[in-house]
Scaffold this motif. Structure first.
Motif, mmCIF file in Angstrom:
data_model
loop_
_atom_site.group_PDB
_atom_site.id
_atom_site.type_symbol
_atom_site.label_atom_id
_atom_site.label_comp_id
_atom_site.label_asym_id
_atom_site.label_seq_id
_atom_site.Cartn_x
_atom_site.Cartn_y
_atom_site.Cartn_z
ATOM 1 N N LYS A 130 10.556 3.814 2.861
ATOM 2 C CA LYS A 130 9.131 4.140 2.734
ATOM 3 C C LYS A 130 8.864 5.556 3.241
ATOM 4 C CE LYS A 130 4.493 2.998 4.224
ATOM 5 N NZ LYS A 130 3.619 2.145 5.007
ATOM 6 N N GLN A 131 9.453 5.909 4.364
ATOM 7 C CA GLN A 131 9.261 7.249 4.906
ATOM 8 C C GLN A 131 9.773 8.305 3.926
ATOM 9 O OE1 GLN A 131 10.763 7.598 8.953
ATOM 10 N NE2 GLN A 131 10.047 5.541 9.397
ATOM 11 N N ALA A 132 10.918 8.034 3.306
ATOM 12 C CA ALA A 132 11.469 8.977 2.331
ATOM 13 C C ALA A 132 10.543 9.102 1.116
ATOM 14 C CB ALA A 132 12.863 8.532 1.898
ATOM 15 N N SER A 133 9.944 7.987 0.703
ATOM 16 C CA SER A 133 9.016 8.019 -0.434
ATOM 17 C C SER A 133 7.769 8.839 -0.109
ATOM 18 C CB SER A 133 8.605 6.600 -0.832
ATOM 19 O OG SER A 133 9.719 5.882 -1.284
ATOM 20 N N GLU A 159 6.550 16.886 -3.410
ATOM 21 C CA GLU A 159 6.163 17.141 -4.801
ATOM 22 C C GLU A 159 4.778 17.782 -4.872
ATOM 23 O OE1 GLU A 159 5.944 17.586 -8.813
ATOM 24 O OE2 GLU A 159 7.715 17.228 -7.580
ATOM 25 N N ALA A 160 3.851 17.300 -4.064
ATOM 26 C CA ALA A 160 2.505 17.882 -4.055
ATOM 27 C C ALA A 160 2.543 19.339 -3.595
ATOM 28 C CB ALA A 160 1.571 17.060 -3.166
ATOM 29 N N LEU A 161 3.399 19.628 -2.637
ATOM 30 C CA LEU A 161 3.541 21.013 -2.179
ATOM 31 C C LEU A 161 4.170 21.879 -3.262
ATOM 32 C CD1 LEU A 161 4.667 20.325 1.483
ATOM 33 C CD2 LEU A 161 2.545 21.462 0.780
ATOM 34 N N ARG A 162 5.167 21.362 -3.965
ATOM 35 C CA ARG A 162 5.776 22.129 -5.061
ATOM 36 C C ARG A 162 4.750 22.412 -6.153
ATOM 37 N NH1 ARG A 162 10.145 18.664 -3.771
ATOM 38 N NH2 ARG A 162 9.688 17.298 -5.538
ATOM 39 N N GLY A 202 0.779 -1.226 0.000
ATOM 40 C CA GLY A 202 0.000 0.000 0.000
ATOM 41 C C GLY A 202 0.809 1.272 0.000
ATOM 42 N N GLN A 203 2.130 1.181 -0.078
ATOM 43 C CA GLN A 203 2.958 2.381 -0.042
ATOM 44 C C GLN A 203 2.596 3.346 -1.163
ATOM 45 O OE1 GLN A 203 7.151 1.761 0.307
ATOM 46 N NE2 GLN A 203 7.621 3.719 -0.606
ATOM 47 N N GLY A 245 1.217 7.233 -0.678
ATOM 48 C CA GLY A 245 1.782 8.419 -1.317
ATOM 49 C C GLY A 245 0.753 9.166 -2.145
ATOM 50 N N ARG A 246 -0.074 8.418 -2.867
ATOM 51 C CA ARG A 246 -1.114 9.038 -3.695
ATOM 52 C C ARG A 246 -2.140 9.765 -2.827
ATOM 53 N NH1 ARG A 246 -5.874 7.328 -4.698
ATOM 54 N NH2 ARG A 246 -5.468 5.142 -4.268
ATOM 55 N N LEU A 247 -2.563 9.145 -1.729
ATOM 56 C CA LEU A 247 -3.542 9.783 -0.840
ATOM 57 C C LEU A 247 -2.988 11.069 -0.230
ATOM 58 C CD1 LEU A 247 -5.041 6.655 0.952
ATOM 59 C CD2 LEU A 247 -6.225 8.174 -0.657
ATOM 60 N N LEU A 248 -1.736 11.031 0.176
ATOM 61 C CA LEU A 248 -1.115 12.235 0.720
ATOM 62 C C LEU A 248 -1.096 13.353 -0.318
ATOM 63 C CD1 LEU A 248 1.845 10.584 2.643
ATOM 64 C CD2 LEU A 248 0.041 11.986 3.683
ATOM 65 N N ALA A 249 -0.652 13.004 -1.526
ATOM 66 C CA ALA A 249 -0.568 13.999 -2.599
ATOM 67 C C ALA A 249 -1.942 14.552 -2.960
ATOM 68 C CB ALA A 249 0.101 13.390 -3.830
ATOM 69 N N GLU A 250 -2.936 13.694 -3.043
ATOM 70 C CA GLU A 250 -4.288 14.150 -3.366
ATOM 71 C C GLU A 250 -4.840 15.060 -2.272
ATOM 72 O OE1 GLU A 250 -6.526 10.568 -4.046
ATOM 73 O OE2 GLU A 250 -5.630 10.254 -6.031
ATOM 74 N N GLY A 251 -4.606 14.691 -1.016
ATOM 75 C CA GLY A 251 -5.073 15.526 0.091
ATOM 76 C C GLY A 251 -4.431 16.901 0.068
#
Length: 190
Positions: free
Chosen positions: A122-125, A132-135, A58-59, A63-69
Motif C-alpha cells: 500500500k505504501q508503495a502504491s 506520477e502526479a509529480l511527473r 480506500g487505498q 492515491g487519488r486524493l494525493l494525486a489530485e492534491g
C-alpha cells in the motif's frame, strides 16, 4: 439481516477490525465479519476480495486524493510543497472514527506478516500515485520519486502519532510537521 442499511463498507471494516483485535486475524472468518456487521457473506464479497483487503479499504481513494492534491498545488510549487498539498487533501478526508480504530488497526497489522507485507505494498502504491502526479507537473526523476517517498513516510508517521489518544493536533497538521521535519533532516545530509 440489515442488508440495505447505509455504510456497508464502513460497517464491514469496523467489524473486521474489532474481530481481528479480539480473536486474531487468522482466527477470524469472513462469515464472522459479515455477521458482526449485520450483513451476509455475499455482501462482504461484493465489497472486498478477501478479509485482508477489508483492512486496506480506500487505498484507491487515498492515491487519488494525493494525486489530485499534488495536481492542484500552486503553480511553481516545489516538489515537496506539492507533496504537502497532496497530504493536505488526503489527511483532510480522515474521520474521527478512523482515528478511534487506528490503534487497533495498527496492532492487527503489526502482529501479522501477511498484513505487514500488504501494508508495504500500500505504501508503495501511494508513493507511485504521488510520483506520477509529480511527473505530470514535469518534476524529473529521481526527484519525483524521492519527494513521493518522503510524503509516504510523513503520512505514516503522522497517522501513527494522530492515533495516540493523548494527541490533540489534527492529522493535516501532523503530516505537515512530519514533512517539514524530513525536509530539515535532508538539509543536514550534505
Amino acid at each position: 439481516m440489515a442488508r440495505w442499511e447505509p455504510n456497508t463498507r464502513e460497517r464491514l471494516v469496523r467489524a473486521a477490525i474489532d474481530l481481528f483485535a479480539e480473536q486474531g486475524y487468522d482466527s477470524t472468518a469472513v462469515a464472522q465479519i459479515a455477521e458482526r456487521a449485520g450483513l451476509t457473506k455475499t455482501t462482504f464479497f461484493r465489497q472486498f476480495r478477501d478479509k485482508r483487503e477489508v483492512l486496506f479499504a480506500g487505498q484507491e481513494v487515498h492515491g487519488r486524493l494525493l494525486a489530485e492534491g499534488i495536481a492542484e498545488a500552486a503553480e511553481g510549487a516545489t516538489p515537496l510543497r506539492a507533496v504537502a498539498a497532496g497530504l493536505d487533501a488526503l489527511t483532510a478526508s480522515f474521520t474521527p472514527e478512523q482515528r478511534e480504530f487506528g490503534p487497533r488497526l495498527q496492532r492487527v497489522i503489526a502482529d501479522n506478516a501477511e498484513l505487514r507485507e500488504r501494508s508495504v505494498f500500500k505504501q508503495a502504491s501511494l508513493a507511485e500515485a504521488m510520483s506520477e502526479a509529480l511527473r505530470q507537473r514535469e518534476v524529473p526523476e529521481p526527484v519525483a520519486g524521492v519527494a513521493a517517498e518522503l510524503g509516504v513516510r510523513a503520512f505514516h508517521s503522522a497517522y501513527a502519532r494522530w492515533c495516540e489518544p493523548a494527541e490533540e493536533r489534527t492529522l493535516p497538521d501532523l503530516a505537515r510537521e512530519e514533512l517539514d521535519g524530513l525536509r530539515a533532516a535532508i538539509a543536514t545530509l550534505d
